[in-house]
Design a protein around this motif. Structure first.
Motif, PDB file in Angstrom:
ATOM      1  N   VAL A 243      -9.224 -13.920  16.391  1.00  0.00           N
ATOM      2  CA  VAL A 243      -7.802 -13.790  16.719  1.00  0.00           C
ATOM      3  C   VAL A 243      -7.039 -13.252  15.506  1.00  0.00           C
ATOM      4  CG1 VAL A 243      -5.699 -15.089  17.200  1.00  0.00           C
ATOM      5  CG2 VAL A 243      -7.762 -15.527  18.537  1.00  0.00           C
ATOM      6  N   ILE A 244      -7.287 -13.827  14.334  1.00  0.00           N
ATOM      7  CA  ILE A 244      -6.587 -13.394  13.123  1.00  0.00           C
ATOM      8  C   ILE A 244      -6.920 -11.946  12.798  1.00  0.00           C
ATOM      9  CG2 ILE A 244      -6.366 -13.786  10.636  1.00  0.00           C
ATOM     10  CD1 ILE A 244      -6.929 -16.755  11.202  1.00  0.00           C
ATOM     11  N   MET A 245      -8.201 -11.597  12.899  1.00  0.00           N
ATOM     12  CA  MET A 245      -8.626 -10.240  12.562  1.00  0.00           C
ATOM     13  C   MET A 245      -8.071  -9.209  13.543  1.00  0.00           C
ATOM     14  SD  MET A 245     -10.163  -9.349   9.894  1.00  0.00           S
ATOM     15  CE  MET A 245     -11.584  -9.254   8.833  1.00  0.00           C
ATOM     16  N   THR A 246      -8.116  -9.514  14.842  1.00  0.00           N
ATOM     17  CA  THR A 246      -7.670  -8.525  15.815  1.00  0.00           C
ATOM     18  C   THR A 246      -6.150  -8.351  15.805  1.00  0.00           C
ATOM     19  OG1 THR A 246      -7.726 -10.244  17.538  1.00  0.00           O
ATOM     20  CG2 THR A 246      -9.644  -8.812  17.344  1.00  0.00           C
ATOM     21  N   VAL A 247      -5.414  -9.430  15.598  1.00  0.00           N
ATOM     22  CA  VAL A 247      -3.962  -9.302  15.479  1.00  0.00           C
ATOM     23  C   VAL A 247      -3.627  -8.443  14.259  1.00  0.00           C
ATOM     24  CG1 VAL A 247      -1.801 -10.528  15.031  1.00  0.00           C
ATOM     25  CG2 VAL A 247      -3.426 -11.427  16.702  1.00  0.00           C
ATOM     26  N   ALA A 248      -4.310  -8.723  13.132  1.00  0.00           N
ATOM     27  CA  ALA A 248      -4.086  -7.935  11.915  1.00  0.00           C
ATOM     28  C   ALA A 248      -4.435  -6.471  12.142  1.00  0.00           C
ATOM     29  CB  ALA A 248      -4.915  -8.510  10.768  1.00  0.00           C
ATOM     30  N   ALA A 249      -5.550  -6.225  12.843  1.00  0.00           N
ATOM     31  CA  ALA A 249      -5.951  -4.847  13.118  1.00  0.00           C
ATOM     32  C   ALA A 249      -4.929  -4.144  13.997  1.00  0.00           C
ATOM     33  CB  ALA A 249      -7.328  -4.827  13.786  1.00  0.00           C
ATOM     34  N   GLY A 250      -4.391  -4.857  14.988  1.00  0.00           N
ATOM     35  CA  GLY A 250      -3.381  -4.259  15.854  1.00  0.00           C
ATOM     36  C   GLY A 250      -2.112  -3.907  15.102  1.00  0.00           C
ATOM     37  N   ILE A 251      -1.676  -4.805  14.209  1.00  0.00           N
ATOM     38  CA  ILE A 251      -0.478  -4.542  13.406  1.00  0.00           C
ATOM     39  C   ILE A 251      -0.681  -3.293  12.557  1.00  0.00           C
ATOM     40  CG2 ILE A 251       1.006  -5.417  11.563  1.00  0.00           C
ATOM     41  CD1 ILE A 251       0.331  -8.242  12.542  1.00  0.00           C
ATOM     42  N   SER A 252      -1.808  -3.259  11.848  1.00  0.00           N
ATOM     43  CA  SER A 252      -2.084  -2.151  10.940  1.00  0.00           C
ATOM     44  C   SER A 252      -2.246  -0.836  11.691  1.00  0.00           C
ATOM     45  CB  SER A 252      -3.351  -2.468  10.124  1.00  0.00           C
ATOM     46  OG  SER A 252      -3.570  -1.504   9.134  1.00  0.00           O
ATOM     47  N   GLY A 385      -0.575  -7.747  18.056  1.00  0.00           N
ATOM     48  CA  GLY A 385      -0.249  -7.183  16.747  1.00  0.00           C
ATOM     49  C   GLY A 385       0.390  -5.814  16.850  1.00  0.00           C
ATOM     50  N   GLY A 386      -0.119  -4.982  17.790  1.00  0.00           N
ATOM     51  CA  GLY A 386       0.331  -3.600  17.863  1.00  0.00           C
ATOM     52  C   GLY A 386       1.589  -3.377  18.667  1.00  0.00           C
ATOM     53  N   THR A 387       2.134  -4.428  19.287  1.00  0.00           N
ATOM     54  CA  THR A 387       3.352  -4.247  20.085  1.00  0.00           C
ATOM     55  C   THR A 387       4.447  -5.201  19.632  1.00  0.00           C
ATOM     56  OG1 THR A 387       2.444  -5.745  21.776  1.00  0.00           O
ATOM     57  CG2 THR A 387       2.087  -3.401  22.092  1.00  0.00           C
ATOM     58  N   LEU A 388       4.328  -6.478  19.997  1.00  0.00           N
ATOM     59  CA  LEU A 388       5.388  -7.436  19.681  1.00  0.00           C
ATOM     60  C   LEU A 388       5.578  -7.618  18.186  1.00  0.00           C
ATOM     61  CD1 LEU A 388       5.026 -10.293  22.332  1.00  0.00           C
ATOM     62  CD2 LEU A 388       6.556  -8.321  22.330  1.00  0.00           C
ATOM     63  N   VAL A 389       4.487  -7.826  17.452  1.00  0.00           N
ATOM     64  CA  VAL A 389       4.619  -8.112  16.019  1.00  0.00           C
ATOM     65  C   VAL A 389       5.149  -6.897  15.275  1.00  0.00           C
ATOM     66  CG1 VAL A 389       3.410  -8.793  13.924  1.00  0.00           C
ATOM     67  CG2 VAL A 389       2.800  -9.862  16.106  1.00  0.00           C
ATOM     68  N   VAL A 390       4.560  -5.728  15.517  1.00  0.00           N
ATOM     69  CA  VAL A 390       5.041  -4.517  14.843  1.00  0.00           C
ATOM     70  C   VAL A 390       6.490  -4.238  15.213  1.00  0.00           C
ATOM     71  CG1 VAL A 390       4.819  -2.005  14.782  1.00  0.00           C
ATOM     72  CG2 VAL A 390       2.806  -3.431  14.525  1.00  0.00           C
ATOM     73  N   GLY A 391       6.799  -4.338  16.495  1.00  0.00           N
ATOM     74  CA  GLY A 391       8.178  -4.098  16.921  1.00  0.00           C
ATOM     75  C   GLY A 391       9.158  -5.046  16.272  1.00  0.00           C
ATOM     76  N   ALA A 392       8.785  -6.336  16.188  1.00  0.00           N
ATOM     77  CA  ALA A 392       9.677  -7.325  15.576  1.00  0.00           C
ATOM     78  C   ALA A 392       9.846  -7.067  14.083  1.00  0.00           C
ATOM     79  CB  ALA A 392       9.118  -8.728  15.811  1.00  0.00           C
ATOM     80  N   ILE A 393       8.772  -6.723  13.396  1.00  0.00           N
ATOM     81  CA  ILE A 393       8.859  -6.472  11.953  1.00  0.00           C
ATOM     82  C   ILE A 393       9.742  -5.257  11.668  1.00  0.00           C
ATOM     83  CG2 ILE A 393       7.567  -5.811   9.883  1.00  0.00           C
ATOM     84  CD1 ILE A 393       5.190  -7.367  11.027  1.00  0.00           C
ATOM     85  N   ILE A 419       5.887  -0.953   5.043  1.00  0.00           N
ATOM     86  CA  ILE A 419       4.805  -1.336   4.131  1.00  0.00           C
ATOM     87  C   ILE A 419       4.338  -2.762   4.412  1.00  0.00           C
ATOM     88  CG2 ILE A 419       4.254  -1.803   1.711  1.00  0.00           C
ATOM     89  CD1 ILE A 419       6.084   0.546   0.976  1.00  0.00           C
ATOM     90  N   VAL A 420       5.284  -3.664   4.672  1.00  0.00           N
ATOM     91  CA  VAL A 420       4.915  -5.043   5.024  1.00  0.00           C
ATOM     92  C   VAL A 420       4.069  -5.050   6.293  1.00  0.00           C
ATOM     93  CG1 VAL A 420       5.853  -7.224   5.901  1.00  0.00           C
ATOM     94  CG2 VAL A 420       6.858  -6.154   3.877  1.00  0.00           C
ATOM     95  N   SER A 421       4.447  -4.218   7.276  1.00  0.00           N
ATOM     96  CA  SER A 421       3.749  -4.185   8.556  1.00  0.00           C
ATOM     97  C   SER A 421       2.363  -3.572   8.433  1.00  0.00           C
ATOM     98  CB  SER A 421       4.584  -3.393   9.569  1.00  0.00           C
ATOM     99  OG  SER A 421       3.990  -3.406  10.838  1.00  0.00           O
ATOM    100  N   TYR A 422       2.242  -2.477   7.686  1.00  0.00           N
ATOM    101  CA  TYR A 422       0.956  -1.801   7.586  1.00  0.00           C
ATOM    102  C   TYR A 422       0.009  -2.464   6.593  1.00  0.00           C
ATOM    103  CZ  TYR A 422      -2.648   1.643   6.677  1.00  0.00           C
ATOM    104  OH  TYR A 422      -3.863   2.262   6.521  1.00  0.00           O
ATOM    105  N   SER A 423       0.553  -2.975   5.492  1.00  0.00           N
ATOM    106  CA  SER A 423      -0.288  -3.406   4.377  1.00  0.00           C
ATOM    107  C   SER A 423      -0.270  -4.909   4.127  1.00  0.00           C
ATOM    108  CB  SER A 423       0.152  -2.669   3.102  1.00  0.00           C
ATOM    109  OG  SER A 423      -0.489  -3.173   1.971  1.00  0.00           O
ATOM    110  N   THR A 424       0.900  -5.470   3.895  1.00  0.00           N
ATOM    111  CA  THR A 424       0.979  -6.840   3.393  1.00  0.00           C
ATOM    112  C   THR A 424       0.452  -7.867   4.386  1.00  0.00           C
ATOM    113  OG1 THR A 424       2.947  -6.166   2.136  1.00  0.00           O
ATOM    114  CG2 THR A 424       2.476  -8.539   2.319  1.00  0.00           C
ATOM    115  N   ILE A 425       1.020  -7.894   5.574  1.00  0.00           N
ATOM    116  CA  ILE A 425       0.619  -8.904   6.559  1.00  0.00           C
ATOM    117  C   ILE A 425      -0.833  -8.724   6.998  1.00  0.00           C
ATOM    118  CG2 ILE A 425       1.048  -9.759   8.896  1.00  0.00           C
ATOM    119  CD1 ILE A 425       4.007  -9.329   8.429  1.00  0.00           C
ATOM    120  N   PRO A 426      -1.280  -7.511   7.368  1.00  0.00           N
ATOM    121  CA  PRO A 426      -2.693  -7.365   7.735  1.00  0.00           C
ATOM    122  C   PRO A 426      -3.654  -7.680   6.586  1.00  0.00           C
ATOM    123  CG  PRO A 426      -1.421  -5.510   8.547  1.00  0.00           C
ATOM    124  CD  PRO A 426      -0.523  -6.273   7.617  1.00  0.00           C
TER     125      PRO A 426
END
Length: 457
Positions: A243-252, A385-393, A419-426
């Motif tokens: 779950v952690i890895m796939t959410v991070a991958a979706g965000i990035s 990660g790739g929709t709600l989280v990125v959109g919210a960030i 940068i936070v969305s692509y790098s820091t959080i993932p």
């Protein structure tokens, strides 16, 4: 020559393996093309706010995607005697061009109508995706009674995965860039991808017809088994890390076009994404066998930790180097993809160990249940990660979709959010996933009765 107990041929022709494996290209295109391009298209071309666009994509991709997967899996099992599983590939193939084109054919209209359009068309898209992807994956276990040959079949599937990545993450964005990056460029490219999906699924369907249907139909997946699956601590720990890895991958993944265009300030971001994605695809294909060899020396746990932690560190470093020469970005892309090949390969091996351990400890074959749950985690995690989280960030840091549509620069706060969305959080998330495996997974000695890993929770 056939296996008389199953009706399956003892050996499949190489052309049959390759022809059926080609269907994986369609699956990869359906998974990756919208994940990479849709969010960027809705915000930068159609001018929809990222939080709104992310919400419109999220519900169909996560909620409906899981429902469709389970329904198609059960239906394809129950209808196997009347409607052979291979026919689902033809149904999905015929619908694929319309589904792929429909999602990007957002009309110039009021925001409310546009959001409704995305919600409805992407729901249909996920239904089409499930229609062919679930039966296609299930067929690999039914094509041969020889476990060695089934491994060869998965090798063909993996090889065509790389081709799908090249087409979805490299050729598609470069084509859009060459055609002008506007709405028509996206429609022409996505329509072409849809036709390619139909072609690949049609070929897979034709070659699947050469293979006799199994004599015994698999038992339908039972939802009542889900609670007992999560009671297995080994599987639960792997699910948590996944779950952690796939959410991070979706965000990035969804943040990548924003990072290249705005943080790296590239004039032709889709072209550069295409080049870097090609580098990543080749690095994944070359890195997978290397990590397998490393795991034989270090063990699976250490190999996973090294690859996942390396992936996280490279992601963090890249966030601090947006102004570096493009050649540095190419190198970082190769390193990131090589690490991705490591943790991606080893985590599936750990999953197979958990399945083997459940068989020994509980006397049950939970392979189908575990695989279905794993598939849903991957889809839902990447979607979240790739929709709600990125959109919210992006929205919380002040990303301006109107300015993006007009070709105007973003504020310094918005750049920091990218940068936070692509790098820091993932990057931090991947380090956490590595720590979970390091803490809770303990491999048995090679001479132990069962070589499956022990996972303490």
């Amino acid at each position: 020559m056939s296996d008389t107990s199953s009706g399956l041929p003892a050996r499949l022709a190489t052309s049959t393996k390759a022809g059926f494996g080609l269907g994986q290209v369609a699956g990869q295109l359906f998974r990756d093309a919208p994940s990479l391009l849709l969010m960027f298209y809705l915000t930068n071309v159609m001018g929809i706010a990222p939080a709104i666009a992310g919400t419109a994509i999220f519900v169909p991709k996560v909620v409906f995607g899981a429902i469709f997967d389970l329904w198609i899996g059960v239906a394809s099992d129950r209808m196997a005697s009347r409607f052979p599983r291979r026919r689902w590939l033809l149904v999905g193939g015929i619908a694929a061009p319309f589904a792929m084109l429909g999602v990007f054919a957002v009309p110039e209209a009021a925001i409310g109508f546009q959001v409704a359009w995305v919600f409805v068309t992407f729901s249909a898209y996920m239904a089409v995706y499930s229609t062919f992807s679930v039966p296609y994956l299930a067929q690999f276990a039914e094509m041969s009674s020889d476990p060695v040959e089934r491994t060869e079949l998965m090798g063909w599937k993996h090889g065509f995965t790389g081709l799908g990545v090249l087409m979805s993450s490299s050729v598609a964005p470069m084509a859009i860039n060459a055609l002008g990056t506007d709405r028509n460029a996206h429609l022409l490219t996505m329509g072409s991808i849809g036709v390619l999906c139909f072609t690949c699924l049609f070929v897979a369907w034709r070659f699947a017809s050469r293979i006799p249907e199994p004599a015994q139909v698999a038992k339908a997946f039972a939802l009542r088994d889900l609670p007992r699956a999560f009671a297995d601590r080994r599987f639960a720990v792997l699910c948590l890390s996944a779950v952690i890895m796939t959410v991070a991958a979706g965000i990035s993944y969804a943040s990548f076009p924003f990072f290249v265009k705005y943080a790296m300030a590239r004039e032709e971001p889709l072209h550069d994404i295409g080049v870097m994605s090609a580098i990543m695809a080749f690095a994944v294909m070359a890195g997978s066998p290397l990590w397998v060899m490393i795991s034989k020396r270090l063990g699976k746990k250490r190999t996973y930790v090294a690859a996942a932690a390396g992936h996280g560190l490279v992601t963090l470093v890249w966030g601090y180097l947006p102004d570096a020469p493009i050649e540095v970005a190419y190198l970082l892309a190769a390193l990131m993809a090589a690490c991705n090949a490591g943790w991606g390969t080893i985590v599936l091996s750990l999953l197979s160990d958990a399945i083997a351990g459940a068989r020994l400890d509980y006397g049950e074959n939970r392979a189908g249940s575990y695989a279905a749950i794993w598939s849903i985690i991957e889809k839902a995690g990447i979607a979240l990660g790739g929709t709600l989280v990125v959109g919210a960030i992006l929205s919380s840091f002040g990303f301006d979709s109107a300015a993006a549509k007009a070709g105007l620069p973003q504020s310094s706060a918005a750049l920091a959010g990218i940068i936070v969305s692509y790098s820091t959080i993932p990057g931090v998330a991947k380090l956490i996933a590595a720590a979970i495996i390091w803490r809770f997974v303990h491999e048995r000695p090679a001479d132990a009765p069962n070589n499956a890993d022990i996972i303490h929770a």
